[in-house]
Design a protein around this motif. Sequence first.
Motif, PDB file in Angstrom:
ATOM      1  N   UNK A  24       4.860   8.691  -5.534  1.00 11.84           N
ATOM      2  CA  UNK A  24       4.987   9.347  -4.243  1.00 11.84           C
ATOM      3  C   UNK A  24       3.811  10.230  -3.877  1.00 11.84           C
ATOM      4  N   UNK A  25       2.954  10.517  -4.845  1.00 13.21           N
ATOM      5  CA  UNK A  25       1.782  11.356  -4.595  1.00 13.21           C
ATOM      6  C   UNK A  25       0.553  10.508  -4.308  1.00 13.21           C
TER       7      UNK A  25
ATOM      8  N   UNK B 185      -4.858   2.625   0.776  1.00  8.59           N
ATOM      9  CA  UNK B 185      -6.058   2.885  -0.030  1.00  8.59           C
ATOM     10  C   UNK B 185      -7.249   3.144   0.886  1.00  8.59           C
ATOM     11  N   UNK B 186      -8.007   4.180   0.574  1.00  5.50           N
ATOM     12  CA  UNK B 186      -9.223   4.491   1.333  1.00  5.50           C
ATOM     13  C   UNK B 186     -10.392   4.655   0.371  1.00  5.50           C
ATOM     14  N   UNK B 187     -11.607   4.460   0.917  1.00  2.00           N
ATOM     15  CA  UNK B 187     -12.821   4.601   0.109  1.00  2.00           C
ATOM     16  C   UNK B 187     -13.888   5.265   0.970  1.00  2.00           C
ATOM     17  N   UNK B 188     -14.620   6.194   0.349  1.00  2.00           N
ATOM     18  CA  UNK B 188     -15.698   6.880   1.052  1.00  2.00           C
ATOM     19  C   UNK B 188     -16.892   7.014   0.130  1.00  2.00           C
ATOM     20  N   UNK B 189     -18.052   6.623   0.632  1.00  2.00           N
ATOM     21  CA  UNK B 189     -19.284   6.688  -0.142  1.00  2.00           C
ATOM     22  C   UNK B 189     -20.053   7.949   0.241  1.00  2.00           C
TER      23      UNK B 189
ATOM     24  N   UNK C 211      -9.134   6.775  -2.837  1.00  2.00           N
ATOM     25  CA  UNK C 211      -7.869   7.502  -2.810  1.00  2.00           C
ATOM     26  C   UNK C 211      -6.729   6.527  -2.542  1.00  2.00           C
ATOM     27  N   UNK C 212      -5.756   6.534  -3.446  1.00  2.00           N
ATOM     28  CA  UNK C 212      -4.540   5.737  -3.279  1.00  2.00           C
ATOM     29  C   UNK C 212      -3.419   6.697  -2.903  1.00  2.00           C
ATOM     30  N   UNK C 213      -2.778   6.479  -1.763  1.00  2.00           N
ATOM     31  CA  UNK C 213      -1.744   7.380  -1.266  1.00  2.00           C
ATOM     32  C   UNK C 213      -0.359   6.770  -1.450  1.00  2.00           C
ATOM     33  N   UNK C 214       0.649   7.672  -1.489  1.00  2.00           N
ATOM     34  CA  UNK C 214       2.044   7.253  -1.608  1.00  2.00           C
ATOM     35  C   UNK C 214       2.197   6.223  -2.725  1.00  2.00           C
ATOM     36  N   UNK C 215       1.657   6.569  -3.892  1.00  2.00           N
ATOM     37  CA  UNK C 215       1.609   5.606  -4.994  1.00  2.00           C
ATOM     38  C   UNK C 215       3.005   5.312  -5.538  1.00  2.00           C
ATOM     39  N   UNK C 216       3.165   4.110  -6.062  1.00  2.00           N
ATOM     40  CA  UNK C 216       4.444   3.650  -6.612  1.00  2.00           C
ATOM     41  C   UNK C 216       4.255   3.274  -8.071  1.00  2.00           C
TER      42      UNK C 216
ATOM     43  N   UNK D 239      -2.366   4.759 -14.079  1.00  2.00           N
ATOM     44  CA  UNK D 239      -0.965   4.817 -14.502  1.00  2.00           C
ATOM     45  C   UNK D 239      -0.202   5.729 -13.558  1.00  2.00           C
ATOM     46  N   UNK D 240       0.889   5.242 -13.007  1.00  2.00           N
ATOM     47  CA  UNK D 240       1.747   6.027 -12.120  1.00  2.00           C
ATOM     48  C   UNK D 240       3.042   6.335 -12.851  1.00  2.00           C
TER      49      UNK D 240
END
Length: 200
Positions: A29-30, A76-80, A90-95, A120-121
């Motif tokens: 969830x984080x 999922x987002x990515x920033x260079x 960044x992976x959001x609302x992970x399961x 690992x979640x």
Amino acid sequence: MWLWLVLLLLSLPGCFSIQGPRSVRGLEGGSVSVQCNYTAEWETYEKWWCRGADWTSCQILVQTNGSEQVMKRDRVSIRDNQSHLLFTVTMEDVRRDDTDTYWCGISRHGPDLGISIKVTIDPVGMILSTWVSPLSRTTTSGRAGAPSDSYIRHHYILLVFLKVPILLALVGAVLWLKGPQQRPSIYMNLSSDLVRDTAP
């Protein structure tokens, strides 16, 4: 000979090119963020985040366009950050089922560059340590051919087979060169002592 061999190996594309943590953990969830560092020559290349233990068939989830613009796809987002030579995923609302092997990668002509990261979640309520695994330094493995468990750890190979022998050879050479410079002063001191001892 040794110097030429070292320069040749260091010039290989991908040697020490990308680094990242061996593993990261997050709570269900984080969100989970991963930073991957790269060397200066790759700053304008496209970076990507790929899921799957098999390097040759992992699924690219998100990818930059060669700029610092944030790219997002689903959760999922990515920033260079090219000025700091790193990109952040960044992976959001992970399961729980997001637990898997992922790859930080750089697109280039020929085989891509990549570093594997275990994500690992854990279930909600589990206390997580803030410890992060050390950086792993890989990779000249390419997505277009090498399996994920066969990429070469160049730094270890250079350290064991090249850097240590070269260091020992340099130390030996310095000691050998210093030797003849020290001998005349010793002989001069001995000769002056003999002159004083034999003087009437």
